[in-house]
Write an enzyme that holds these catalytic residues in place. Structure first.
Site, PDB file in Angstrom:
ATOM      1  N   GLU A 128       0.961  -0.981   0.236  1.00  0.00           N
ATOM      2  CA  GLU A 128      -0.189  -0.207  -0.296  1.00  0.00           C
ATOM      3  C   GLU A 128       0.702   1.402   0.233  1.00  0.00           C
ATOM      4  O   GLU A 128       0.758   2.463  -0.672  1.00  0.00           O
ATOM      5  CB  GLU A 128      -0.734  -0.307   1.179  1.00  0.00           C
ATOM      6  CG  GLU A 128      -2.183  -1.096   1.691  1.00  0.00           C
ATOM      7  CD  GLU A 128      -2.336  -0.939   0.384  1.00  0.00           C
ATOM      8  OE1 GLU A 128      -2.546  -1.010  -1.785  1.00  0.00           O
ATOM      9  OE2 GLU A 128      -4.257  -0.807   0.309  1.00  0.00           O
ATOM     10  N   THR A 181      -6.973   9.574  -5.688  1.00  0.00           N
ATOM     11  CA  THR A 181      -6.603   9.682  -4.112  1.00  0.00           C
ATOM     12  C   THR A 181      -5.577  10.844  -2.968  1.00  0.00           C
ATOM     13  O   THR A 181      -6.414  11.327  -2.225  1.00  0.00           O
ATOM     14  CB  THR A 181      -5.679   8.655  -3.457  1.00  0.00           C
ATOM     15  OG1 THR A 181      -6.169   7.767  -3.684  1.00  0.00           O
ATOM     16  CG2 THR A 181      -6.234   8.013  -2.075  1.00  0.00           C
TER      17      THR A 181
HETATM   18  P1  ADP Z   1      -7.500   1.184  -5.299  1.00  0.00           P
HETATM   19  O1  ADP Z   1      -8.549   2.672  -4.997  1.00  0.00           O
HETATM   20  O2  ADP Z   1      -8.820   0.677  -5.862  1.00  0.00           O
HETATM   21  O3  ADP Z   1      -7.473   0.572  -4.014  1.00  0.00           O
HETATM   22  P2  ADP Z   1      -4.832   2.007  -5.310  1.00  0.00           P
HETATM   23  O4  ADP Z   1      -5.116   3.940  -6.264  1.00  0.00           O
HETATM   24  O5  ADP Z   1      -5.114   1.270  -4.605  1.00  0.00           O
HETATM   25  O6  ADP Z   1      -6.705   0.984  -6.180  1.00  0.00           O
HETATM   26  O7  ADP Z   1      -3.919   1.138  -6.382  1.00  0.00           O
HETATM   27  C1  ADP Z   1      -4.241   1.378  -7.497  1.00  0.00           C
HETATM   28  C2  ADP Z   1      -2.666   1.872  -8.282  1.00  0.00           C
HETATM   29  O8  ADP Z   1      -1.113   1.369  -7.446  1.00  0.00           O
HETATM   30  C3  ADP Z   1      -1.821   1.915  -9.615  1.00  0.00           C
HETATM   31  O9  ADP Z   1      -0.928   3.596  -9.251  1.00  0.00           O
HETATM   32  C4  ADP Z   1      -1.061   0.890  -9.867  1.00  0.00           C
HETATM   33  O10 ADP Z   1       0.213   1.719 -10.626  1.00  0.00           O
HETATM   34  C5  ADP Z   1      -0.122   0.334  -8.637  1.00  0.00           C
HETATM   35  N1  ADP Z   1      -0.565  -1.251  -8.321  1.00  0.00           N
HETATM   36  C6  ADP Z   1       1.291  -1.008  -8.430  1.00  0.00           C
HETATM   37  N2  ADP Z   1       1.018  -2.927  -8.382  1.00  0.00           N
HETATM   38  C7  ADP Z   1      -0.192  -2.856  -8.748  1.00  0.00           C
HETATM   39  C8  ADP Z   1      -0.967  -4.575  -8.544  1.00  0.00           C
HETATM   40  N3  ADP Z   1      -0.476  -5.618  -8.660  1.00  0.00           N
HETATM   41  N4  ADP Z   1      -2.416  -4.255  -8.588  1.00  0.00           N
HETATM   42  C9  ADP Z   1      -2.925  -3.450  -8.526  1.00  0.00           C
HETATM   43  N5  ADP Z   1      -2.278  -2.126  -8.824  1.00  0.00           N
HETATM   44  C10 ADP Z   1      -0.868  -2.012  -8.541  1.00  0.00           C
END
Ligand code: ADP
Length: 311
Positions: A128, A181
């Site tokens: 995260e 975010t």
């Molecule tokens: P959500 O809003 O659904 O929680 P996030 O914003 O937390 O999704 O995650 C997306 C970010 O994390 C993007 O910038 C993406 O490029 C990065 N990222 C890196 N590796 C991964 C992965 N294995 N799965 C998803 N996102 C990833």
């Protein structure tokens, strides 16, 4: 155990009044991940399907988690991780958290379960940190523990797993627009009036009590966020129209999932969860915005094994 396939669930964090402290996983929506032991040391990442996420382990959230676990255990093998990404990144339903929690859970199986739940959550938080800059736990914790996970404290990390009432379903509308975010954090107010804080913590206490006692009416009364939602809802087109339609469909309550743009609604029973999906569809078909809808039971289990090829 040399090869294993797991399911890593999508999660809803910021559950209404419980901003930053409570999350839960979905039973049917999530990623699949394969873990294969290799003679070549280190971590290799393969993205299945058409994903443009990075495959360098240091840039992929699953990679950083797995590397940290290998580093700490000093084992004489490496691991190839194949990720079948079914949760769209940036949707607000824990896309990065699924990969991070899945990596911690899957690696631990190959490492003969040497880490406990709190340690797994801490490893997953490294993912995260890579994705969002902060090592928050409110998506990865429920993805690992299952049920509602309450992050009571970070220093020291104290996560409490809370019961899921049997008939609790969630319906999620994911409008395909981007909400950063960082932007949704920036607009939050730094100070609160005491009377607003009192209202919010009354609701959080009500929500926790309702989960323990499966009191759906109390749950419904408690799903009210007087602090974050009025501010962040400006980023989500037709937010209040969707909320009104969801209330008319008989849901227990609704709110912003994670930092948005997804909207979640909780319902007692699948029938109402399906009515919620129709209500979301009716409102959003008036827009030009593409959207997905997910219906799922709230899961009392987090990451789980789908296939163990050694059995
Ligand atoms: P959500 O809003 O659904 O929680 P996030 O914003 O937390 O999704 O995650 C997306 C970010 O994390 C993007 O910038 C993406 O490029 C990065 N990222 C890196 N590796 C991964 C992965 N294995 N799965 C998803 N996102 C990833």
């Amino acid at each position: 155990m040399d090869r294993i396939t797991i399911f890593a669930p999508a999660t809803v964090a910021n559950v209404s009044c419980a901003f930053d402290v409570l999350g839960f996983p979905l039973e049917e929506t999530g990623d699949r991940m394969n873990f294969v032991k290799t003679n070549q040391k280190g971590i290799q990442i393969k993205m299945l399907g058409n994903s443009n996420l990075p495959t360098e382990p240091e840039k992929n959230v699953a990679g950083v988690v797995a590397l940290a676990m290998l580093e700490q255990t000093k084992v004489d093998f490496g691991v190839e991780i194949e990720i079948d990404k079914r949760i769209k990144p940036g949707s607000g339903i824990g896309s990065s958290a699924a990969s991070a929690a899945g990596a911690a859970f899957g690696m631990n199986l190959l490492l003969e379960n040497r880490f406990n739940t709190t340690e797994l959550i801490k490893f997953a938080m490294l993912g995260e940190k890579l994705a969002s800059g902060t090592a928050h736990a409110d998506n990865v914790a429920p993805a690992i523990t299952g049920g509602f996970a309450l992050v009571r404290s970070y220093e020291p990390l104290d996560v409490v797993k809370i019961n899921v009432p049997n008939e609790l379903y969630v319906t999620i509308l994911h409008p395909q627009i981007e909400v950063k975010t960082s932007d949704s954090r920036k607009i939050l107010k730094k100070d609160l009036e005491l009377k607003t804080a009192i209202k919010q913590w009354g609701n959080i206490a009500g929500l926790i009590s309702a989960l323990h006692t499966s009191d759906y009416e109390l749950l419904s009364r408690s799903l009210e966020d007087v602090i974050i939602e009025p501010i962040r809802s400006v980023f989500i087109p037709l937010f209040y129209e969707v909320k009104k339609a969801l209330a008319e469909a008989g849901t227990l309550g609704s709110g912003i999932s994670g930092s948005g743009p997804s909207i979640f609604a909780l319902s007692k029973g699948k029938e109402t969860a399906e009515k919620a999906a129709k209500a979301m569809q009716m409102v959003y078909s008036q827009t030009q915005i593409d959207f997905d809808i997910h219906i799922s039971k709230v899961a009392s289990q987090g990451c789980r094994i789908i296939r163990n090829n050694n059995e």
